[in-house]
Design a protein around this motif. Structure first.
Motif, PDB file in Angstrom:
ATOM      1  N   LEU A   1       2.201  51.663  20.668  1.00  9.13           N
ATOM      2  CA  LEU A   1       0.817  51.701  20.192  1.00  9.13           C
ATOM      3  C   LEU A   1       0.019  52.562  21.158  1.00  9.13           C
ATOM      4  CD1 LEU A   1       0.075  47.971  19.255  1.00  9.13           C
ATOM      5  CD2 LEU A   1       0.422  49.874  17.690  1.00  9.13           C
ATOM      6  N   ARG A   2      -0.775  53.486  20.620  1.00  4.46           N
ATOM      7  CA  ARG A   2      -1.527  54.400  21.477  1.00  4.46           C
ATOM      8  C   ARG A   2      -3.007  54.343  21.115  1.00  4.46           C
ATOM      9  NH1 ARG A   2       1.567  60.080  21.307  1.00  4.46           N
ATOM     10  NH2 ARG A   2       0.345  60.127  19.389  1.00  4.46           N
ATOM     11  N   LEU A   3      -3.837  54.287  22.141  1.00  4.42           N
ATOM     12  CA  LEU A   3      -5.279  54.238  21.923  1.00  4.42           C
ATOM     13  C   LEU A   3      -5.781  55.524  21.284  1.00  4.42           C
ATOM     14  CD1 LEU A   3      -7.986  52.775  22.321  1.00  4.42           C
ATOM     15  CD2 LEU A   3      -8.100  53.752  24.619  1.00  4.42           C
ATOM     16  N   ASN A   4      -5.185  56.652  21.612  1.00  7.13           N
ATOM     17  CA  ASN A   4      -5.626  57.930  21.043  1.00  7.13           C
ATOM     18  C   ASN A   4      -5.502  57.972  19.531  1.00  7.13           C
ATOM     19  OD1 ASN A   4      -6.302  58.969  23.542  1.00  7.13           O
ATOM     20  ND2 ASN A   4      -4.286  59.890  23.876  1.00  7.13           N
ATOM     21  N   ASP A   5      -4.563  57.185  18.980  1.00  7.33           N
ATOM     22  CA  ASP A   5      -4.356  57.193  17.532  1.00  7.33           C
ATOM     23  C   ASP A   5      -5.475  56.485  16.775  1.00  7.33           C
ATOM     24  OD1 ASP A   5      -1.988  58.544  17.920  1.00  7.33           O
ATOM     25  OD2 ASP A   5      -0.782  56.717  17.953  1.00  7.33           O
ATOM     26  N   VAL A   6      -6.165  55.568  17.438  1.00 11.58           N
ATOM     27  CA  VAL A   6      -7.215  54.801  16.746  1.00 11.58           C
ATOM     28  C   VAL A   6      -8.605  55.171  17.264  1.00 11.58           C
ATOM     29  CG1 VAL A   6      -5.658  52.880  16.289  1.00 11.58           C
ATOM     30  CG2 VAL A   6      -7.025  52.870  18.384  1.00 11.58           C
ATOM     31  N   MET A   7      -8.681  56.091  18.220  1.00 10.15           N
ATOM     32  CA  MET A   7      -9.975  56.475  18.773  1.00 10.15           C
ATOM     33  C   MET A   7     -10.810  57.167  17.704  1.00 10.15           C
ATOM     34  SD  MET A   7     -11.865  56.278  21.446  1.00 10.15           S
ATOM     35  CE  MET A   7     -10.755  55.993  22.816  1.00 10.15           C
ATOM     36  N   GLN A   8     -11.952  56.545  17.366  1.00 14.32           N
ATOM     37  CA  GLN A   8     -12.812  57.068  16.310  1.00 14.32           C
ATOM     38  C   GLN A   8     -14.233  57.321  16.821  1.00 14.32           C
ATOM     39  OE1 GLN A   8     -12.548  54.088  13.253  1.00 14.32           O
ATOM     40  NE2 GLN A   8     -10.388  54.503  12.827  1.00 14.32           N
TER      41      GLN A   8
ATOM     42  N   ASN B   1     -16.123  55.471  18.704  1.00 10.65           N
ATOM     43  CA  ASN B   1     -16.652  54.227  19.244  1.00 10.65           C
ATOM     44  C   ASN B   1     -15.549  53.526  20.013  1.00 10.65           C
ATOM     45  OD1 ASN B   1     -17.613  51.588  19.676  1.00 10.65           O
ATOM     46  ND2 ASN B   1     -18.958  51.719  17.898  1.00 10.65           N
ATOM     47  N   LEU B   2     -15.683  53.476  21.330  1.00 12.23           N
ATOM     48  CA  LEU B   2     -14.630  52.910  22.170  1.00 12.23           C
ATOM     49  C   LEU B   2     -14.413  51.435  21.872  1.00 12.23           C
ATOM     50  CD1 LEU B   2     -12.622  53.034  24.508  1.00 12.23           C
ATOM     51  CD2 LEU B   2     -14.538  52.622  26.075  1.00 12.23           C
ATOM     52  N   GLU B   3     -15.499  50.654  21.767  1.00  9.49           N
ATOM     53  CA  GLU B   3     -15.352  49.217  21.558  1.00  9.49           C
ATOM     54  C   GLU B   3     -14.672  48.916  20.228  1.00  9.49           C
ATOM     55  OE1 GLU B   3     -15.900  47.050  23.890  1.00  9.49           O
ATOM     56  OE2 GLU B   3     -16.563  48.689  25.194  1.00  9.49           O
ATOM     57  N   GLU B   4     -15.004  49.689  19.202  1.00 13.47           N
ATOM     58  CA  GLU B   4     -14.348  49.500  17.907  1.00 13.47           C
ATOM     59  C   GLU B   4     -12.860  49.838  17.999  1.00 13.47           C
ATOM     60  OE1 GLU B   4     -14.644  51.114  13.270  1.00 13.47           O
ATOM     61  OE2 GLU B   4     -16.170  51.658  14.759  1.00 13.47           O
ATOM     62  N   SER B   5     -12.523  50.880  18.728  1.00  9.43           N
ATOM     63  CA  SER B   5     -11.117  51.255  18.906  1.00  9.43           C
ATOM     64  C   SER B   5     -10.350  50.170  19.650  1.00  9.43           C
ATOM     65  CB  SER B   5     -11.029  52.580  19.659  1.00  9.43           C
ATOM     66  OG  SER B   5     -11.724  53.610  18.976  1.00  9.43           O
ATOM     67  N   LEU B   6     -10.978  49.576  20.656  1.00  8.10           N
ATOM     68  CA  LEU B   6     -10.315  48.511  21.407  1.00  8.10           C
ATOM     69  C   LEU B   6     -10.130  47.264  20.541  1.00  8.10           C
ATOM     70  CD1 LEU B   6     -12.114  48.839  24.869  1.00  8.10           C
ATOM     71  CD2 LEU B   6      -9.807  49.588  24.266  1.00  8.10           C
ATOM     72  N   ARG B   7     -11.077  46.997  19.646  1.00  5.92           N
ATOM     73  CA  ARG B   7     -10.922  45.860  18.736  1.00  5.92           C
ATOM     74  C   ARG B   7      -9.758  46.095  17.763  1.00  5.92           C
ATOM     75  NH1 ARG B   7     -16.712  45.847  18.992  1.00  5.92           N
ATOM     76  NH2 ARG B   7     -16.858  47.142  17.115  1.00  5.92           N
ATOM     77  N   ILE B   8      -9.589  47.343  17.338  1.00  4.23           N
ATOM     78  CA  ILE B   8      -8.454  47.672  16.472  1.00  4.23           C
ATOM     79  C   ILE B   8      -7.140  47.461  17.222  1.00  4.23           C
ATOM     80  CG2 ILE B   8      -7.282  49.560  15.282  1.00  4.23           C
ATOM     81  CD1 ILE B   8     -10.032  50.665  14.535  1.00  4.23           C
ATOM     82  N   MET B   9      -7.093  47.917  18.470  1.00  7.09           N
ATOM     83  CA  MET B   9      -5.891  47.716  19.289  1.00  7.09           C
ATOM     84  C   MET B   9      -5.620  46.231  19.506  1.00  7.09           C
ATOM     85  SD  MET B   9      -4.424  50.634  20.247  1.00  7.09           S
ATOM     86  CE  MET B   9      -3.645  50.351  21.836  1.00  7.09           C
ATOM     87  N   SER B  10      -6.673  45.459  19.668  1.00  4.72           N
ATOM     88  CA  SER B  10      -6.522  44.011  19.852  1.00  4.72           C
ATOM     89  C   SER B  10      -5.863  43.377  18.633  1.00  4.72           C
ATOM     90  CB  SER B  10      -7.891  43.374  20.107  1.00  4.72           C
ATOM     91  OG  SER B  10      -7.787  41.962  20.219  1.00  4.72           O
ATOM     92  N   TYR B  11      -6.291  43.792  17.454  1.00  2.00           N
ATOM     93  CA  TYR B  11      -5.667  43.268  16.236  1.00  2.00           C
ATOM     94  C   TYR B  11      -4.192  43.667  16.168  1.00  2.00           C
ATOM     95  CZ  TYR B  11      -4.173  43.229  11.368  1.00  2.00           C
ATOM     96  OH  TYR B  11      -3.458  43.033  10.215  1.00  2.00           O
ATOM     97  N   GLN B  12      -3.899  44.909  16.503  1.00  2.00           N
ATOM     98  CA  GLN B  12      -2.536  45.403  16.367  1.00  2.00           C
ATOM     99  C   GLN B  12      -1.570  44.682  17.305  1.00  2.00           C
ATOM    100  OE1 GLN B  12      -2.659  49.668  16.785  1.00  2.00           O
ATOM    101  NE2 GLN B  12      -3.627  49.981  14.792  1.00  2.00           N
ATOM    102  N   VAL B  13      -1.971  44.479  18.561  1.00  2.00           N
ATOM    103  CA  VAL B  13      -1.058  43.813  19.498  1.00  2.00           C
ATOM    104  C   VAL B  13      -0.848  42.346  19.106  1.00  2.00           C
ATOM    105  CG1 VAL B  13      -1.636  45.364  21.391  1.00  2.00           C
ATOM    106  CG2 VAL B  13      -2.917  43.234  21.133  1.00  2.00           C
TER     107      VAL B  13
END
Length: 336
Positions: A264-271, A273-285
């Motif tokens: 899983l890579r943060l660059n793939d979900v970076m849109q 908004n950093l906080e929104e991207s981190l929330r997406i990563m949180s769901y994925q993990v």
């Protein structure tokens, strides 16, 4: 006018907290004593002091010994209440429990125990912070009373605990004893989950990697049941016990688990908004951990090799919670 009041209040709270940091350092277990205890008359106590002054002036002017005697008696009662209020308060020790990590959309639970030497029994303590409070009557037979206080949600990150105001009105309610204590335990707040599609990369490189939403399956050791034999089933899965009973060829049906190991890579979900991207990563993990998928974790600055299990999930959530945070802990200085 309102801005001036808020600015003055913020300045006063900042200076007060700075003074408290020097006078009452953060501790996970604190015994109330002369250093960390404050005592003043309550509103009822100030009313009694006004009555004493009034009776004294009245008795002096009219030379009435009965009125003077009442003022002396009330004064003695106030002094005795002051002594017992302090003795009661300082017989207690407050022990803070570690904070359970929470998500940024949930309340933080502060758990502690109030221990007593039982010189004075009964009474009630009030704990408050961030405009929230809880009243806890003490059990006269128990040496320790558990207390829980719900704090409002914190932002994502690792935070210092706020100061907790502890107070009581023991002894006719004439005096208020209080203290401001701060646990050493840190508050860890994960980003909340935001549902999204999941792309696992077979290799963790910026080029020549293959994202995949489907994962290969492998057999697990979890027996789900017995089913009819199919020609493609391996012979070592045949239930020979049922064959011996004359029930025909039956196969042990084992559950399947995901066998693919991806990143899983943060660059793939970076849109943006950093906080929104981190929330997406949180769901994925969290989702991949529930599915028992081995996955690696790449935030650009930090990488975690592909693993699975609860420890791996907590490590990934910790990295998400502290991503971009300085080494110095953020400290909330709101109202206590």
């Amino acid at each position: 006018m309102k801005r001036s009041i808020n600015a003055f209040r913020k300045t006063w709270l900042s200076r007060r907290n700075h003074w408290l940091d020097k006078r009452i350092p953060a501790e996970n277990e604190s015994r109330f004593n002369l250093t960390n205890t404050f005592i003043l008359p309550s509103s009822f106590g100030w009313a009694m002091i006004a009555i004493v002054v009034f009776l004294f002036i009245l008795g002096t002017n009219y030379q009435n010994n009965i009125v003077l005697g009442m003022s002396y008696f009330t004064s003695a009662l106030l002094i005795l209440s002051l002594f017992h209020s302090y003795r009661y308060f300082t017989q207690h020790t407050l022990v803070f429990m570690p904070f359970t990590p929470e998500f940024d959309n949930r309340d933080i639970l502060l758990r502690c125990e109030l221990k007593s030497t039982q010189q004075y029994t009964g009474g009630e303590f009030i704990l408050s912070a961030h405009k929230r409070s809880v009243e806890s009557p003490l059990d006269s037979e128990a040496e320790a009373t558990p207390i829980s206080l719900h704090l409002p949600p914190f932002k994502r990150g690792l935070h210092m605990s706020p100061r907790i105001k502890v107070e009581c009105f023991f002894g006719f309610g004439l005096f208020r004893c209080w203290s401001y204590l701060q646990p050493k335990h840190k508050i860890l707040v994960y980003p909340s989950a935001q549902k999204s599609s999941i792309n696992l990369h077979q290799i963790n490189k910026d080029d020549n990697d293959v994202p995949s939403q489907a994962s290969a399956k492998q057999q697990s050791d979890n027996l789900q049941g017995i089913r009819n034999f199919v020609e493609t089933d391996p012979l070592h899965h045949v239930s020979w016990k049922h064959v011996a009973k004359g029930q025909g060829m039956l196969t042990k049906d084992f559950g399947e688990t995901s066998g693919v190991s991806g990143w899983l890579r943060l660059n793939d979900v970076m849109q943006g908004n950093l906080e929104e991207s981190l929330r997406i990563m949180s769901y994925q993990v969290q989702h991949l951990s529930q599915e028992q998928v081995e996955f690696g974790f790449d935030l650009g600055t930090n990488q975690i090799l592909p693993q699975s299990g609860m420890g791996h999930l907590q490590n990934c959530l910790f990295q998400l919670a502290t991503y971009g945070q300085s080494h110095q802990m953020d400290r909330r200085k709101n109202d206590e």
